[in-house]
Design a protein around this motif. Sequence first.
Motif, PDB file in Angstrom:
ATOM      1  N   ASP A 139      -4.402  22.583  17.111  1.00  0.00           N
ATOM      2  CA  ASP A 139      -5.085  21.473  17.771  1.00  0.00           C
ATOM      3  C   ASP A 139      -4.125  20.478  18.428  1.00  0.00           C
ATOM      4  OD1 ASP A 139      -3.951  20.351  15.533  1.00  0.00           O
ATOM      5  OD2 ASP A 139      -5.850  19.834  14.556  1.00  0.00           O
ATOM      6  N   GLY A 140      -2.827  20.806  18.417  1.00  0.00           N
ATOM      7  CA  GLY A 140      -1.852  19.907  19.023  1.00  0.00           C
ATOM      8  C   GLY A 140      -1.304  18.863  18.085  1.00  0.00           C
ATOM      9  N   TYR A 141      -1.839  18.791  16.869  1.00  0.00           N
ATOM     10  CA  TYR A 141      -1.384  17.770  15.932  1.00  0.00           C
ATOM     11  C   TYR A 141      -0.319  18.290  14.969  1.00  0.00           C
ATOM     12  CZ  TYR A 141      -4.805  14.768  17.973  1.00  0.00           C
ATOM     13  OH  TYR A 141      -5.496  13.998  18.884  1.00  0.00           O
ATOM     14  N   THR A 142       0.099  19.544  15.163  1.00  0.00           N
ATOM     15  CA  THR A 142       1.271  20.079  14.488  1.00  0.00           C
ATOM     16  C   THR A 142       2.127  20.771  15.532  1.00  0.00           C
ATOM     17  OG1 THR A 142       0.074  20.452  12.412  1.00  0.00           O
ATOM     18  CG2 THR A 142       2.156  21.611  12.702  1.00  0.00           C
ATOM     19  N   LEU A 143       3.342  20.279  15.718  1.00  0.00           N
ATOM     20  CA  LEU A 143       4.299  20.854  16.653  1.00  0.00           C
ATOM     21  C   LEU A 143       5.537  21.272  15.876  1.00  0.00           C
ATOM     22  CD1 LEU A 143       3.971  18.237  19.551  1.00  0.00           C
ATOM     23  CD2 LEU A 143       2.804  20.450  19.352  1.00  0.00           C
ATOM     24  N   LEU A 144       6.381  22.039  16.517  1.00  0.00           N
ATOM     25  CA  LEU A 144       7.567  22.597  15.864  1.00  0.00           C
ATOM     26  C   LEU A 144       8.793  22.362  16.722  1.00  0.00           C
ATOM     27  CD1 LEU A 144       8.929  24.585  13.721  1.00  0.00           C
ATOM     28  CD2 LEU A 144       8.344  26.413  15.333  1.00  0.00           C
ATOM     29  N   MET A 145       9.846  21.811  16.104  1.00  0.00           N
ATOM     30  CA  MET A 145      11.162  21.787  16.746  1.00  0.00           C
ATOM     31  C   MET A 145      12.118  22.552  15.836  1.00  0.00           C
ATOM     32  SD  MET A 145      13.654  18.681  18.048  1.00  0.00           S
ATOM     33  CE  MET A 145      12.546  18.159  19.355  1.00  0.00           C
ATOM     34  N   THR A 146      12.714  23.596  16.373  1.00  0.00           N
ATOM     35  CA  THR A 146      13.536  24.463  15.538  1.00  0.00           C
ATOM     36  C   THR A 146      14.712  25.008  16.331  1.00  0.00           C
ATOM     37  OG1 THR A 146      13.501  26.417  14.092  1.00  0.00           O
ATOM     38  CG2 THR A 146      12.169  26.536  16.099  1.00  0.00           C
ATOM     39  N   GLN A 147      15.685  25.538  15.617  1.00  0.00           N
ATOM     40  CA  GLN A 147      16.756  26.267  16.286  1.00  0.00           C
ATOM     41  C   GLN A 147      16.285  27.671  16.599  1.00  0.00           C
ATOM     42  OE1 GLN A 147      20.268  25.483  13.687  1.00  0.00           O
ATOM     43  NE2 GLN A 147      21.180  24.741  15.556  1.00  0.00           N
ATOM     44  N   SER A 148      16.907  28.269  17.597  1.00  0.00           N
ATOM     45  CA  SER A 148      16.496  29.588  18.058  1.00  0.00           C
ATOM     46  C   SER A 148      16.608  30.654  16.979  1.00  0.00           C
ATOM     47  CB  SER A 148      17.306  29.995  19.289  1.00  0.00           C
ATOM     48  OG  SER A 148      18.690  29.789  19.086  1.00  0.00           O
ATOM     49  N   THR A 149      17.390  30.374  15.930  1.00  0.00           N
ATOM     50  CA  THR A 149      17.510  31.317  14.819  1.00  0.00           C
ATOM     51  C   THR A 149      16.146  31.791  14.340  1.00  0.00           C
ATOM     52  OG1 THR A 149      19.551  30.298  14.026  1.00  0.00           O
ATOM     53  CG2 THR A 149      18.318  31.606  12.447  1.00  0.00           C
ATOM     54  N   SER A 150      15.216  30.877  14.181  1.00  0.00           N
ATOM     55  CA  SER A 150      13.947  31.208  13.541  1.00  0.00           C
ATOM     56  C   SER A 150      13.019  32.037  14.414  1.00  0.00           C
ATOM     57  CB  SER A 150      13.233  29.937  13.083  1.00  0.00           C
ATOM     58  OG  SER A 150      12.841  29.153  14.193  1.00  0.00           O
ATOM     59  N   ILE A 151      13.323  32.143  15.711  1.00  0.00           N
ATOM     60  CA  ILE A 151      12.491  32.988  16.574  1.00  0.00           C
ATOM     61  C   ILE A 151      13.239  34.209  17.089  1.00  0.00           C
ATOM     62  CG2 ILE A 151      10.964  31.112  17.252  1.00  0.00           C
ATOM     63  CD1 ILE A 151      12.500  31.007  19.940  1.00  0.00           C
ATOM     64  N   LEU A 152      14.549  34.265  16.867  1.00  0.00           N
ATOM     65  CA  LEU A 152      15.344  35.388  17.360  1.00  0.00           C
ATOM     66  C   LEU A 152      15.890  36.286  16.248  1.00  0.00           C
ATOM     67  CD1 LEU A 152      17.368  33.505  20.121  1.00  0.00           C
ATOM     68  CD2 LEU A 152      15.766  35.370  20.543  1.00  0.00           C
ATOM     69  N   ASN A 153      15.587  35.955  14.994  1.00  0.00           N
ATOM     70  CA  ASN A 153      16.190  36.700  13.895  1.00  0.00           C
ATOM     71  C   ASN A 153      15.342  37.848  13.371  1.00  0.00           C
ATOM     72  OD1 ASN A 153      14.198  35.313  12.557  1.00  0.00           O
ATOM     73  ND2 ASN A 153      15.563  34.182  11.198  1.00  0.00           N
ATOM     74  N   ALA A 154      14.261  38.177  14.061  1.00  0.00           N
ATOM     75  CA  ALA A 154      13.419  39.291  13.616  1.00  0.00           C
ATOM     76  C   ALA A 154      14.184  40.612  13.486  1.00  0.00           C
ATOM     77  CB  ALA A 154      12.225  39.457  14.555  1.00  0.00           C
ATOM     78  N   PRO A 155      15.154  40.934  14.384  1.00  0.00           N
ATOM     79  CA  PRO A 155      15.892  42.187  14.211  1.00  0.00           C
ATOM     80  C   PRO A 155      16.713  42.228  12.922  1.00  0.00           C
ATOM     81  CG  PRO A 155      16.176  41.341  16.432  1.00  0.00           C
ATOM     82  CD  PRO A 155      15.534  40.250  15.623  1.00  0.00           C
ATOM     83  N   LEU A 156      17.022  41.045  12.373  1.00  0.00           N
ATOM     84  CA  LEU A 156      17.851  40.988  11.172  1.00  0.00           C
ATOM     85  C   LEU A 156      17.002  40.913   9.913  1.00  0.00           C
ATOM     86  CD1 LEU A 156      20.909  40.630  10.291  1.00  0.00           C
ATOM     87  CD2 LEU A 156      20.361  38.225  10.102  1.00  0.00           C
ATOM     88  N   ILE A 157      15.986  40.074   9.951  1.00  0.00           N
ATOM     89  CA  ILE A 157      15.110  39.896   8.798  1.00  0.00           C
ATOM     90  C   ILE A 157      13.797  40.601   9.115  1.00  0.00           C
ATOM     91  CG2 ILE A 157      14.008  38.218   7.267  1.00  0.00           C
ATOM     92  CD1 ILE A 157      16.089  36.181   8.162  1.00  0.00           C
ATOM     93  N   LYS A 158      13.667  41.822   8.667  1.00  0.00           N
ATOM     94  CA  LYS A 158      12.557  42.671   9.077  1.00  0.00           C
ATOM     95  C   LYS A 158      11.201  42.159   8.615  1.00  0.00           C
ATOM     96  CE  LYS A 158      15.269  45.636  11.089  1.00  0.00           C
ATOM     97  NZ  LYS A 158      15.293  45.729  12.550  1.00  0.00           N
ATOM     98  N   LYS A 159      11.173  41.339   7.588  1.00  0.00           N
ATOM     99  CA  LYS A 159       9.895  40.885   7.050  1.00  0.00           C
ATOM    100  C   LYS A 159       9.611  39.427   7.403  1.00  0.00           C
ATOM    101  CE  LYS A 159       9.826  44.219   3.243  1.00  0.00           C
ATOM    102  NZ  LYS A 159       9.732  44.412   1.769  1.00  0.00           N
ATOM    103  N   VAL A 160      10.033  39.007   8.578  1.00  0.00           N
ATOM    104  CA  VAL A 160       9.695  37.663   9.034  1.00  0.00           C
ATOM    105  C   VAL A 160       8.169  37.541   9.044  1.00  0.00           C
ATOM    106  CG1 VAL A 160       9.708  36.106  11.007  1.00  0.00           C
ATOM    107  CG2 VAL A 160      11.781  37.341  10.403  1.00  0.00           C
ATOM    108  N   PRO A 161       7.606  36.494   8.404  1.00  0.00           N
ATOM    109  CA  PRO A 161       6.150  36.420   8.211  1.00  0.00           C
ATOM    110  C   PRO A 161       5.377  35.927   9.429  1.00  0.00           C
ATOM    111  CG  PRO A 161       7.210  34.553   7.184  1.00  0.00           C
ATOM    112  CD  PRO A 161       8.319  35.420   7.715  1.00  0.00           C
ATOM    113  N   TYR A 162       5.899  36.105  10.616  1.00  0.00           N
ATOM    114  CA  TYR A 162       5.202  35.714  11.838  1.00  0.00           C
ATOM    115  C   TYR A 162       5.858  36.457  12.992  1.00  0.00           C
ATOM    116  CZ  TYR A 162       9.350  32.767  11.868  1.00  0.00           C
ATOM    117  OH  TYR A 162      10.653  32.342  11.790  1.00  0.00           O
ATOM    118  N   ASP A 163       5.169  36.489  14.101  1.00  0.00           N
ATOM    119  CA  ASP A 163       5.689  37.086  15.332  1.00  0.00           C
ATOM    120  C   ASP A 163       5.742  35.967  16.366  1.00  0.00           C
ATOM    121  OD1 ASP A 163       5.828  38.253  17.930  1.00  0.00           O
ATOM    122  OD2 ASP A 163       5.118  40.161  17.118  1.00  0.00           O
ATOM    123  N   ALA A 164       6.940  35.614  16.793  1.00  0.00           N
ATOM    124  CA  ALA A 164       7.084  34.472  17.706  1.00  0.00           C
ATOM    125  C   ALA A 164       6.262  34.667  18.970  1.00  0.00           C
ATOM    126  CB  ALA A 164       8.551  34.262  18.055  1.00  0.00           C
TER     127      ALA A 164
END
Length: 324
Positions: free
Chosen positions: A85-110
């Motif tokens: 609803d726009g009332y939760t936003l995210l500021m993060t380092q690229s690690t958390s959206i680019l590390n799927a090849p390393l951490i196979k069980k990332v609990p989301y798909d960017a």
Amino acid sequence: MSMQHMKALLPALAMAWSAASLAQAYPARPVTLIVPAAPGGVVDAIGRAYADEFGRHTGQPMVVLNKPGASATLGTQMAARAAPDGYTLLMTQSTSILNAPLIKKVPYDARRDLAFITQVATASLVAAVSRDVPARNMQEFVTWASANQGKVNYGSFGTGGGAHIVTAYLSSSRGLGMSHIPFPSETQEVQALAGGSVQIAIASAGALAPHVASGRVRMLAVIGEKRLPGLPDVPTLSESGFRDPEFRPQSWIVMMAPAATPPDVLAFVEKTSREIIRSTPLRARFQAYGLAPVGNSSAEFRHNFETLMPVMERLIQASGAAAE
């Protein structure tokens, strides 16, 4: 205009009025900004400066919620699962959206679970050593580390992030046999370097600066293609003789939201974010931490993500890095 034409236009007018009302009404209450990092680090500092400016721009407060852990995936997962609803936003380092090849069980798909808003800034990281390491440049460090096989530790502030995989690649490609010690935050990583429990670490210039000033840490090289304006005497890795393409990745700070957030709200946040990124308070904070402001469009952000993802996959494979 005939009544028939008027009836035909009513649905379109209703949609336009609804969209305009949504954009005008948002934000009608405080907004939460999830930062998947501990207080005191670079992302936290930028997030808090951004939150202050967001409040000034919109008249509604933005509350920073620190949610560190699991290489920034805990906070990113929280944002991905939040009400769109726009009332939760995210500021993060690229690690958390680019590390799927390393951490196979990332609990989301960017790509599926998050909306791309803008790249806030890029960070040129710096390789630094503790004061007990008798090396004044990267070549001397490699010679020293090679002679101390099994005794050298390197730190990182996120498994799969640039600091991790670049140092892992340095160790594997030069046969140094260094051991990886991950930390929940950049602040803790740099403190460990200053305390001597790790001998080398890659981190942002801003996080390293106080410990360089105290003499407990020594900067050796910039990870990137250009020297930093605030560190004219610190050479790049390429200038130091490390010209492998694997030594060139940049770290991003990015703004995202839950994927199903209404388009009008996303457009409002994108426009506001790009204005905030150009503001004097944010630019001062970027300079203090050795960051380069970006503030691009959501389309450009997604394009850059899709371009970098295969590069990260190759680098992770070449580095021999694995999730701990």
